[in-house]
Scaffold this active site. Structure first.
Site, PDB file in Angstrom:
ATOM      1  NE  ARG A 198      -3.124   7.693  -1.658  1.00  0.00           N
ATOM      2  CZ  ARG A 198      -3.145   6.587  -2.389  1.00  0.00           C
ATOM      3  NH1 ARG A 198      -3.042   6.649  -3.705  1.00  0.00           N
ATOM      4  NH2 ARG A 198      -3.285   5.411  -1.821  1.00  0.00           N
ATOM      5  CG  HIS A 239      -2.046   0.939   1.174  1.00  0.00           C
ATOM      6  ND1 HIS A 239      -1.883   2.312   1.206  1.00  0.00           N
ATOM      7  CD2 HIS A 239      -3.377   0.721   1.053  1.00  0.00           C
ATOM      8  CE1 HIS A 239      -3.062   2.888   1.118  1.00  0.00           C
ATOM      9  NE2 HIS A 239      -3.990   1.948   1.018  1.00  0.00           N
TER      10      HIS A 239
END
Length: 555
Positions: free
Chosen positions: A346, A326
């Site tokens: 994000r 990740h």
């Protein structure tokens, strides 16, 4: 609180923020998306999977001769924890229609559907019921339910994100079952985030062409897992739960069908046997193997037990050469290094920037591309920020979330993130996070078809232990969906199979046969698997514990 020497870099982030905010609010592309060629370059040069030492040939078993993740190959080329001669399989300790091994959301979904389809179920778990990666998932669960979206578009995203290596029938099942999976969870009581008009909120994720991420703030996995756990516990007449009893070996019958498992009780140190007409592996992934020394987001139970048991019994592995890192794992403060910083950050506008405050990658590239770009920025380009412990990271500019979505957006939508960093006097509404890729997900696993069947009759797999659904890279939110879609399918099909299953004489002959092959390799007899529990002290911590002489746990 960030040390003084990092403040200069944070000032660079603050200096460039107004221009980046203006661009974000304009609706224009923040940063050019990579072309297919650019993606290939960054993956081949910087993704950990492409290092020479990342993979090696497995020398025994159904996938003999294939190159797979080195740590997994080492784990599979080992002896069993048990001596098969010690077990009287003519008199098992338990009998059931369906045995479910692993009590996360996939195991819960499988247990519920098996029970609803007339089966008696035994659900066994290594730790407490619900102790799993499922509970720790943060960002969301994908499903194409908006008017401008469809399972077809979802399918194209899944296939593209998986580098076109997904098994098509599994990807189809995933996206086609998704809307009903969301409705099922709603009906059970999962409280998804909603807009003022009552419709469900959906956010964007990396590699998706539509915003289809449903969430329950930033503890979506916990919201789903707790709801399913309650459903399981409310069915004691159909589902028997055995906690602290990991399965360590599958049992087969004289016809080669999987017919249950051997359990090891962690508290009383005794073994127990279960005879089952159908067995479902929902044991999760391998994050606690710390592949290539990476920190991990994974729960302590994620030690690849299902892979070991299934492979030793003769099931195929698929895409075990692929690991997901990740992009945004915490790298400071030291106490939470590796901790997952959800992709939802994000999705809501946080931007990855380097030590100079420069945006260097499109924020929502697929995870393997994004992670590779982070590694490139910190290594080849030398634009990372070094922590007092010597780790490198880049800034995730989280204050933008408030400036884009309004004051209080982080507290409302990302309370767990706010609380976790707040414990160490880092206010993510005003200061950026420092992040770096962290070991997150097992892309491959035991090969299944769209009924969750392996090539071994009577053995089903659901969730992260399976391979083929996500190809060689999983998109955000599809893991939570995978757990529900294939957990439900495994439960339903296993229950149907169990109705007509007539088992022969039980045996552990496959363990003897497998160990003969291990012995030929000259493997040390002390090397056994499944691991069951990992070493709780990471190598980085051990290095800090070195002394000139042995002192108890210090070495």
């Amino acid at each position: 609180m960030y040390p003084e020497y990092m403040q200069e870099s944070i000032r660079n982030v603050e200096k460039t923020r107004p221009a980046r905010l203006k661009l974000a609010k304009s609706g224009k592309q923040l940063f050019p998306r990579m072309s297919a060629q650019e993606r290939d370059v960054v993956l081949n040069k910087f993704h950990p999977d492409y290092k020479p030492e990342a993979r090696r040939e497995i020398r025994i078993g159904p996938n003999k001769g294939e190159r797979i993740t080195t740590k997994v190959a080492e784990l599979l080329e080992t002896f069993s924890r048990i001596n098969p001669a010690d077990f009287d399989l003519d008199h098992p300790d338990y009998e059931t229609d369906v045995l479910v091994i692993g009590a996360g959301s996939a195991g819960f979904s499988a247990s519920i559907l098996a029970a609803e389809n007339g089966a008696n179920v035994i659900l066994v778990t290594k730790l407490r019921i619900g102790d799993s990666n499922s509970m720790m998932a943060q960002g969301g669960i994908q499903a194409a339910v908006r008017p401008d979206d469809s399972p077809v578009l979802h399918y194209l995203d899944v296939i593209g994100g998986g580098h076109f290596d997904n098994k098509p029938e599994l990807a189809k099942a995933l996206v086609c079952d998704a809307p009903d999976a969301i409705k099922w969870l709603q009906d059970l009581g999962v409280m998804f985030d909603r807009n003022p008009d009552g419709t469900m909120k959906t956010k964007s994720g990396g590699g998706t062409c539509r915003p289809r991420m449903h969430s329950a703030r930033d503890y979506t996995g916990a919201a789903i897992c707790r709801t399913l756990r309650d459903e399981v516990q409310n069915r004691p007449d159909k589902i028997k739960i055995l906690e602290h009893q990991p399965a360590v070996e599958l049992i087969k019958d004289s016809n080669g069908r999987v017919a249950g498992a051997v359990l090891y009780h962690l508290e009383n140190k005794e073994y127990f046997t279960i005879k089952a007409k159908a067995t479902i592996l929902s044991t999760g992934g391998f994050g606690r193997l710390h592949i290539q020394g990476f920190e991990t987001t994974n729960h302590y139970g994620a030690t690849a037990d299902g892979l070991v048991m299934g492979y030793r019994a003769g099931a195929n592995l698929l895409y075990m050469d692929s690991v997901q890192y990740h992009p945004t794992g915490a790298v400071y403060p030291l106490q939470i290094v590796g901790f997952l910083c959800t992709e939802k950050l994000r999705g809501m506008g946080a931007q990855p920037v380097n030590k100079n405050g420069e945006l260097f990658v499109y924020p929502l590239e697929p995870r393997d591309i994004e992670a590779s770009a982070f590694i490139r920025e910190c290594t080849e380009r030398g634009n990372g920020i070094k922590t007092p412990a010597g780790n490198l990271g880049i800034w995730l500019d989280t204050p933008l979330i408030e400036q884009i979505n309004g004051a209080g957006a982080i507290k409302q939508n990302l309370p767990a993130m706010l609380r976790q960093f707040g414990r160490f006097d880092v206010d993510i509404t005003k200061e950026p996070m420092l992040v770096y890729p962290t070991l997150h997900y097992q892309n491959g696993g035991l090969e299944i078809n769209d009924h969750c069947e392996t090539k071994l009759p009577g053995l089903y797999v659901a969730g992260e232990a399976s391979g083929g659904v996500h190809g060689r890279n999983r998109l955000m939110g599809n893991s939570q969906l995978d757990l529900i879609v294939f957990g439900r399918r495994a439960g339903r099909y296993a229950a149907e199979y169990a109705k007509g299953a007539k088992l022969g004489k039980l045996n552990l002959d496959h363990v003897y046969e497998y160990e003969k092959e291990v012995e030929k390799l000259g493997i040390d007899r002390k090397k056994i698997s499944p691991m069951v529990l990992p070493d709780y002290i990471p190598e980085a911590v051990k290095k800090r514990q070195y002394t000139t002489h042995y002192e108890g746990t210090l070495r």
